[in-house]
Structures are given as C-alpha cells and as structure tokens.
Design a protein around this motif. Structure first.
Motif, mmCIF file in Angstrom:
data_model
loop_
_atom_site.group_PDB
_atom_site.id
_atom_site.type_symbol
_atom_site.label_atom_id
_atom_site.label_comp_id
_atom_site.label_asym_id
_atom_site.label_seq_id
_atom_site.Cartn_x
_atom_site.Cartn_y
_atom_site.Cartn_z
ATOM 1 N N ILE A 142 -5.092 -1.431 -14.859
ATOM 2 C CA ILE A 142 -5.216 -0.042 -15.306
ATOM 3 C C ILE A 142 -5.593 0.871 -14.153
ATOM 4 C CG2 ILE A 142 -6.596 1.511 -16.752
ATOM 5 C CD1 ILE A 142 -6.702 -0.700 -18.842
ATOM 6 N N ASN A 143 -6.488 0.412 -13.290
ATOM 7 C CA ASN A 143 -6.971 1.245 -12.188
ATOM 8 C C ASN A 143 -6.186 1.059 -10.906
ATOM 9 O OD1 ASN A 143 -9.551 2.529 -13.331
ATOM 10 N ND2 ASN A 143 -9.831 0.364 -13.822
ATOM 11 N N GLY A 144 -5.102 0.291 -10.958
ATOM 12 C CA GLY A 144 -4.253 0.149 -9.785
ATOM 13 C C GLY A 144 -4.846 -0.700 -8.678
ATOM 14 N N LEU A 145 -5.861 -1.505 -8.978
ATOM 15 C CA LEU A 145 -6.466 -2.325 -7.940
ATOM 16 C C LEU A 145 -5.581 -3.511 -7.591
ATOM 17 C CD1 LEU A 145 -10.169 -2.307 -9.208
ATOM 18 C CD2 LEU A 145 -9.096 -0.809 -7.521
ATOM 19 N N ARG A 146 -4.932 -4.094 -8.583
ATOM 20 C CA ARG A 146 -4.018 -5.204 -8.360
ATOM 21 C C ARG A 146 -2.846 -5.066 -9.320
ATOM 22 N NH1 ARG A 146 -7.822 -10.656 -7.746
ATOM 23 N NH2 ARG A 146 -9.217 -9.854 -6.129
ATOM 24 N N ARG A 147 -1.778 -5.776 -9.010
ATOM 25 C CA ARG A 147 -0.613 -5.724 -9.884
ATOM 26 C C ARG A 147 0.229 -6.978 -9.652
ATOM 27 N NH1 ARG A 147 4.078 -3.936 -7.183
ATOM 28 N NH2 ARG A 147 3.713 -3.288 -5.027
ATOM 29 N N PHE A 148 1.113 -7.244 -10.590
ATOM 30 C CA PHE A 148 2.043 -8.350 -10.452
ATOM 31 C C PHE A 148 3.236 -7.905 -9.609
ATOM 32 C CE2 PHE A 148 -0.147 -9.620 -14.377
ATOM 33 C CZ PHE A 148 -0.425 -10.945 -14.080
ATOM 34 N N GLU A 149 3.649 -8.759 -8.701
ATOM 35 C CA GLU A 149 4.847 -8.489 -7.907
ATOM 36 C C GLU A 149 6.060 -8.940 -8.715
ATOM 37 O OE1 GLU A 149 5.063 -6.916 -5.161
ATOM 38 O OE2 GLU A 149 2.926 -6.728 -4.672
ATOM 39 N N ILE A 150 6.793 -7.969 -9.246
ATOM 40 C CA ILE A 150 7.948 -8.268 -10.079
ATOM 41 C C ILE A 150 9.163 -8.450 -9.176
ATOM 42 C CG2 ILE A 150 9.353 -7.531 -12.025
ATOM 43 C CD1 ILE A 150 6.419 -8.073 -12.684
#
Length: 428
Positions: free
Chosen positions: A278-286
């Motif tokens: 939600i806070n953009g700290l981590r994300r999945f690499e699609i």
C-alpha cells in the motif's frame, strides 16, 4: 475549508503584515482560547488526516501538496504549543470541579477558610476545554492525544513514507534525465532493446513530467521539515529512515518481495506485506514467464502478420525439429551460432522471485526453435523500409541492399555468438 477554519488570525482585522523574511508569523497568545475551545478541530482531525495520508501515493504532486499544506499550517510558531497546552488542560484530573457543578458553587474545604484565594484561572480553561470535547464526543469518548504515543507513531510512519516517496521521486527524476529526447523515437524504430513484457516506464515519466517530479520532491522535503518542527523529531530518527531504504535491496540489487508466507496455493501476504504494498515500500516484480510466442499481440505489431508468421514458424519447427536439435548440440562455432538464434537467450538466466514458481518451472524446458515474430513489428518493417530508402539514394537496388543487410547481420550475429560463448566460459 478546514485549514482556513484553523487560522482565524489570517482574517482578523488587526492582523499584522507579514515580515520581509520567509519565516512565518508567530501566532499570538490571544488566540489560545480559540484553539482550546476548538481543540478537536485541531487534534482529532489531524490524527484522522495522518491515517488518511498513510494510505495515499505521496509521489503524486497533488497528494504531496496536500501533506505539505497541512504540515505548514500546524508548523506555525507557537501553534503547536497552544494545542499541546489545550490537551494538557483536557487531560488534567478534575480535582476542583465536581461532576455537573460550576466552580462558583464550589464549597470551601473544612481545612480551609472562606478567605482562601480562589483556584487559579487554569481551572476555568480546563472546564471550558472539557465542556467543548464532552459536548461533541460525549462523556465516554476515547480521546487520542495529538502529541501522545499513538499519534507520534503515526507521524513516524508518515515520515518514513515521505522519505520513501522522496527516494522514488528522485529515481524517476534521474531516469528522466538519463533518457534522451529521441530515445522513444529510436525505440519505436527498433534501434533499442524491446521489452518482452510490454512495459514502458517512459510513458509514466512523460505523464508526470520533470517539473512535477521536482515540485513533489520540494513539497515532501518541506513537509518533512515541518513535521520535525511540530513533533520535535531528532535528526537521528529521520536519518534512520534514509538508511533504511538500503535494506529494501537484496544482494543482487533487486527489490525484495513483500512480506509473505508460502501456502498450498502460493504466496499469502501478511499484514506487514499488505502495508508494504500500500505504501509503495515493496512490490512484486511482474514478469511474463510463459512462451514468448504466445504473448498477447502488442500495439506495435500487425495482428494478421504476427498470426501468419506464427503458423509459418510452427510448421518449420515441427518439420525440422530433429535437424535443429542436432545443430544446436554441436560443440563447434556452427553449433554456437545455431544456439544463439534457435534458443531463448533469457531462458537460462530468467529468475523467478516466487519460491512456488521455481518449483513449478524448474523442470520445464523448450527445445530449439525458430521465431519469426520480430518481422511482424512496425519497428522492424519501418527500419527495413528506411534502409531500402537510404540505399536507393546511393543507387543501390533492393537485391544488393538485401544482401548487404544479410551480410551485416551475419557479421553482427557471429560477433555476438563469440561474446556469448566467451561469457559462458567465465561464468562460475
């Protein structure tokens, strides 16, 4: 409207003219009763704003401006002290004022005298603050102090989010600066590497714009400074957030996955992982992990031509599968040359971030095959037409131009084959 209501001194007839310097004007003590009588407008709404700000994308210039304006209002000199004094009056125990009894009817204690002085004036102020809060929230209200530990935790989380948003804005700004003006045009012509996943960060950068990125960074920098002034945050605390950005990078320089656990059906996000996304700290690499030949047709491709080329290449692969496998199994230069063209270059080095995906795709391999899909791209066709047009200017016909292009590509492919094989020899 809310910020205007919080600053009645801006619209007072006797307001002072702003100073020549850039420092904001100090809020006069005569406005302390107004702040105390409207305490919830300052404290409760600010805590609600903190919870809302933690769920917004602060890289957006509009959201960054919103946080900046709120922080600027509350950072006016002497205003935070007034609010804190009002909270102290509300939270102080009721020692003098009994329940439902005004101080004028308070009887003196048996140990005192009728000549004893009245309680201090702060008791009247405390009574007014409590009356204001109880009239709006009720006697059983649960009040969250703006300068209490819960709100301070939210402020620290917001400061961390601002630091992360600044880092993201800086990365976007650097990427804009590194991308030349003609990069997108050359990429469209096919002179730069194509993204097999169909993602182009340049589109997002063009929509945001360099000026908006600069304003976002400026708003966030000032908002962080205002929050530091309001809640007396130390430089060490803010420095920790900057250093913590490095912990989101793993040894290979890739962003780590959000916090999750491995279940029977795949990865399951934890509450911490949802907060990180939600806070953009981590994300999945699609990334596209399927067959490149079966990817959806892109906007830069001719649909009918791509389908025709796919049928043709499938027929060739089915007819000459044994011969291509035999050529790719050779250990000489011809075998290396065939492996460079008939196998997927990124298949061996493709990394899957999901541990579940690793188990599912570990044993899945595809044999050598021919791919003609690149001929269905507008970029390739325009590049060929441009080459023929330039050749015609030098009185070179289509057939000699085709031979020159073929010879040039063979030389290029031979050089790339040698470099690829040399790179494999140096791999551990």
């Amino acid at each position: 409207m809310w910020l205007s209501y919080l600053q009645p001194w801006r619209y007072a007839p006797d307001k002072q003219a702003p100073g020549s310097d850039s420092q904001p004007r100090c809020v006069s003590e005569k406005w302390a009763p107004f702040v105390q009588e409207n305490l919830l407008m300052y404290t409760k709404l600010f805590v609600g704003f903190l919870n809302r700000a933690l769920r917004t994308d602060l890289v957006s210039p509009k959201h960054a401006l919103m946080v900046f304006r709120v922080a600027k209002v509350f950072a006016q000199p002497n205003l935070a002290e007034m609010i804190q004094k009002g909270e102290q009056l509300f939270l102080e125990p009721e020692l003098v004022i009994p329940h439902r009894q005004h101080r004028l009817f308070t009887a003196p204690t048996f140990t005192g005298s009728f000549l004893s002085p009245w309680p201090p004036a702060v008791t009247d102020a405390s009574f007014k603050v409590k009356s204001h809060v109880y009239s709006l929230e009720g006697q059983d209200c649960k009040y969250t102090p703006m300068f209490g530990p819960e709100a301070r935790t939210l402020v620290l989380r917001l400061a961390q989010l601002i630091t992360q948003a600044k880092h993201t804005a800086k990365s976007i700004s650097d990427q804009c600066a590194e991308s030349p003006a003609g990069h997108s045009f050359l990429s469209w012509l096919g002179f730069s590497s194509m993204d097999t996943n169909g993602s182009y960060t340049a589109n997002d950068l063009d929509e945001m714009g360099q000026d908006s990125v600069r304003k976002t960074d400026e708003y966030l920098e000032k908002a962080l400074e205002y929050l530091r002034q309001i809640f007396r945050l130390s430089e060490a605390q803010l420095r920790q957030f900057t250093l913590a950005l490095g912990t989101t990078q793993d040894e290979n320089g890739k962003k780590q996955l959000p916090d999750c656990i491995v279940g029977e059906d795949g990865l399951i996000l934890t509450p911490l992982g949802r907060y990180q996304i939600i806070n953009g700290l981590r994300r999945f690499e699609i990334e596209y992990q399927g067959d490149p030949e079966l990817q959806p047709i892109r906007s830069y491709e001719i649909a009918s031509l791509v389908r025709t080329l796919f049928r043709l290449s499938s027929a060739i692969n089915h007819r000459f599968a044994g011969q291509m496998a035999a050529l790719c199994s050779r250990d000489d230069f011809l075998g290396s040359f065939c492996r460079y063209h008939l196998t997927e270059p990124g298949l061996a080095s493709r990394h899957l971030l999901s541990p579940v995906g690793r188990r599912q795709v570990a044993g899945h391999t595809r044999g050598p095959r021919l791919s003609l899909r690149f001929l269905g791209s507008y970029r390739t066709l325009v590049s060929l037409l441009l080459a023929f047009f330039v050749a015609s200017l030098f009185c070179v016909g289509p057939l000699p131009c085709t031979l020159l292009l073929t010879l040039g590509y063979v030389l290029y492919a031979s050089a790339m084959t040698l470099l690829t094989e040399r790179g494999k020899l140096h791999q551990p």
